[in-house]
Design an enzyme around this catalytic site. Structure first.
Site, PDB file in Angstrom:
ATOM      1  N   ASN A   1      -1.584  30.054   9.160  1.00 34.74           N
ATOM      2  CA  ASN A   1      -2.442  31.346   8.952  1.00 34.74           C
ATOM      3  C   ASN A   1      -3.753  30.895   8.693  1.00 34.74           C
ATOM      4  O   ASN A   1      -4.816  31.834   8.807  1.00 34.74           O
ATOM      5  CB  ASN A   1      -1.697  32.116   8.056  1.00 34.74           C
ATOM      6  CG  ASN A   1      -0.460  32.926   8.507  1.00 34.74           C
ATOM      7  OD1 ASN A   1      -0.607  33.897   9.013  1.00 34.74           O
ATOM      8  ND2 ASN A   1       0.654  32.616   8.352  1.00 34.74           N
TER       9      ASN A   1
ATOM     10  N   ARG B   1       3.540  29.920  -4.987  1.00 35.35           N
ATOM     11  CA  ARG B   1       3.762  30.081  -6.251  1.00 35.35           C
ATOM     12  C   ARG B   1       3.909  31.488  -6.892  1.00 35.35           C
ATOM     13  O   ARG B   1       2.773  32.398  -5.876  1.00 35.35           O
ATOM     14  CB  ARG B   1       2.476  29.453  -7.225  1.00 35.35           C
ATOM     15  CG  ARG B   1       2.055  28.185  -7.063  1.00 35.35           C
ATOM     16  CD  ARG B   1       3.218  27.015  -7.467  1.00 35.35           C
ATOM     17  NE  ARG B   1       3.671  27.327  -8.720  1.00 35.35           N
ATOM     18  CZ  ARG B   1       4.712  26.940  -9.374  1.00 35.35           C
ATOM     19  NH1 ARG B   1       5.741  26.135  -8.660  1.00 35.35           N
ATOM     20  NH2 ARG B   1       4.957  26.883 -10.470  1.00 35.35           N
ATOM     21  N   ILE B   2       4.812  31.796  -7.775  1.00 37.70           N
ATOM     22  CA  ILE B   2       4.846  33.298  -8.169  1.00 37.70           C
ATOM     23  C   ILE B   2       3.182  33.483  -8.996  1.00 37.70           C
ATOM     24  O   ILE B   2       2.971  32.506  -9.760  1.00 37.70           O
ATOM     25  CB  ILE B   2       5.823  33.461  -9.122  1.00 37.70           C
ATOM     26  CG1 ILE B   2       6.945  33.375  -8.336  1.00 37.70           C
ATOM     27  CG2 ILE B   2       5.695  34.642  -9.575  1.00 37.70           C
ATOM     28  CD1 ILE B   2       7.804  34.187  -7.778  1.00 37.70           C
TER      29      ILE B   2
ATOM     30  N   HIS C   1       3.443  37.998   4.350  1.00 35.24           N
ATOM     31  CA  HIS C   1       4.871  38.076   4.200  1.00 35.24           C
ATOM     32  C   HIS C   1       5.758  37.878   5.535  1.00 35.24           C
ATOM     33  O   HIS C   1       5.438  39.037   6.256  1.00 35.24           O
ATOM     34  CB  HIS C   1       5.468  38.888   3.332  1.00 35.24           C
ATOM     35  CG  HIS C   1       6.910  38.625   2.920  1.00 35.24           C
ATOM     36  ND1 HIS C   1       7.558  37.611   2.135  1.00 35.24           N
ATOM     37  CD2 HIS C   1       8.177  39.407   3.347  1.00 35.24           C
ATOM     38  CE1 HIS C   1       8.863  37.640   1.963  1.00 35.24           C
ATOM     39  NE2 HIS C   1       9.102  38.827   2.782  1.00 35.24           N
TER      40      HIS C   1
ATOM     41  N   GLU D   1       1.906  36.851  12.924  1.00 33.42           N
ATOM     42  CA  GLU D   1       1.113  36.789  11.736  1.00 33.42           C
ATOM     43  C   GLU D   1      -0.303  36.473  12.072  1.00 33.42           C
ATOM     44  O   GLU D   1      -1.327  36.861  11.312  1.00 33.42           O
ATOM     45  CB  GLU D   1       1.661  35.682  10.897  1.00 33.42           C
ATOM     46  CG  GLU D   1       2.981  36.179  10.393  1.00 33.42           C
ATOM     47  CD  GLU D   1       3.663  35.236   9.355  1.00 33.42           C
ATOM     48  OE1 GLU D   1       3.043  34.549   8.483  1.00 33.42           O
ATOM     49  OE2 GLU D   1       4.989  34.731   9.485  1.00 33.42           O
TER      50      GLU D   1
HETATM   51  C1  GRF Z   1       4.207  32.238   6.977  1.00 34.05           C
HETATM   52  O1  GRF Z   1       5.226  32.533   7.376  1.00 34.05           O
HETATM   53  C2  GRF Z   1       3.766  33.146   5.773  1.00 34.05           C
HETATM   54  O2  GRF Z   1       4.002  34.553   6.303  1.00 34.05           O
HETATM   55  C3  GRF Z   1       4.527  32.859   4.546  1.00 34.05           C
HETATM   56  O3  GRF Z   1       4.525  31.414   4.302  1.00 34.05           O
HETATM   57  C4  GRF Z   1       4.382  30.974   5.670  1.00 34.05           C
HETATM   58  C5  GRF Z   1       3.118  30.006   5.909  1.00 34.05           C
HETATM   59  O4  GRF Z   1       3.045  29.402   6.923  1.00 34.05           O
HETATM   60  N1  GRF Z   1       4.079  33.698   3.406  1.00 34.05           N
HETATM   61  P1  GRF Z   1       1.544  28.712   7.173  1.00 34.05           P
HETATM   62  O5  GRF Z   1       1.333  27.656   5.977  1.00 34.05           O
HETATM   63  O6  GRF Z   1       0.469  29.789   7.279  1.00 34.05           O
HETATM   64  O7  GRF Z   1       1.618  28.123   8.599  1.00 34.05           O
END
Ligand code: GRF
Length: 219
Positions: free
Chosen positions: A16, A93-94, A111, A176
């Site tokens: 991402n 991490r929370i 998410h 995403e």
């Molecule tokens: C993704 O699926 C995101 O939605 C979730 O953790 C994953 C991270 O993937 N929070 P990346 O590190 O961006 O490849």
């Protein structure tokens, strides 16, 4: 063009992050990444940032006496870099009320489910067990309730009869990578603002017409 300054928080692969790096490479994209923070050393996401000449900082959470000390270091680093919006991208991490209070309305997360369904971990496994016909991903503001803040944008994918966790995860991840840059763009353009825990959509009509709230249905 004045660009919104982003600080990205990661813990791993960083795909991402890569989608955001690629979006920011377009001179017309209204945001730029000024810092990438990882709580884990030597992860792929850090290498991606370094290849794009983006400053990185590794803050291993275990080296801090407590969560607040860890988050104080995060807060200071973002401020020093001039960050205006924190984007969590696989940051495992929370986040405690301390950091949330400093950045409320200026910190978002992605998410891999259609929130408020399936918050937390092991999402794709739970989606498959549930028998639901659709899944997807959500970009939302970060609040104290984990994965519970106001929803900025979502994309939908089908759950197919022969799906495995990996296949479903890959289908969601593809969305995403479109959704996160799109959500950042909407915020940077002022089309989405945050007020008292809610998302205000300032240009709803054109957003719907252009499919801007759900890229999946147009791809
Ligand atoms: C993704 O699926 C995101 O939605 C979730 O953790 C994953 C991270 O993937 N929070 P990346 O590190 O961006 O490849």
């Amino acid at each position: 063009m004045k660009k919104l300054k982003l600080g990205i928080q990661i813990s791993g692969r960083g795909s991402n992050l890569q989608a955001l790096i690629d979006a920011c490479a377009d001179k017309d994209f209204p945001a730029e990444i000024v810092l990438v923070i990882s709580n884990v050393a030597d992860v792929e996401g850090l290498a991606r940032a370094q290849r794009a000449n983006i400053p990185t900082l590794t803050l291993p959470h275990k080296t801090f006496p407590n969560r607040e000390a860890f988050e104080k270091a995060i807060d200071e680093a973002h401020r020093k870099a001039g960050v205006e919006l924190i984007c969590n991208a696989g940051f495992m991490r929370i986040i405690s009320p301390y950091l949330i209070n400093q950045w409320r309305g200026r910190m978002i997360n992605i998410h891999p489910s259609l929130l408020p369904a399936f918050p937390g971990l092991d999402i794709h496994q739970r989606v498959l067990q549930s028998g639901t016909l659709f899944s997807g991903c959500t970009v939302h503001y970060v609040e104290e309730a984990v994965d519970g803040g106001a929803i900025i944008a979502q994309a939908v994918v089908p759950v197919l009869p022969d799906d495995s966790e990996d296949r479903l995860a890959a289908r969601v991840l593809k969305q995403e990578h479109q959704l996160y840059p799109m959500a950042v763009r909407l915020i940077a353009q002022g089309k989405i603002t945050y007020q008292d825990g809610k998302v205000i959509r300032n240009d709803m009509e054109s957003m719907c017409q252009n499919g801007l709230l759900n890229p999946a249905i147009h791809s």
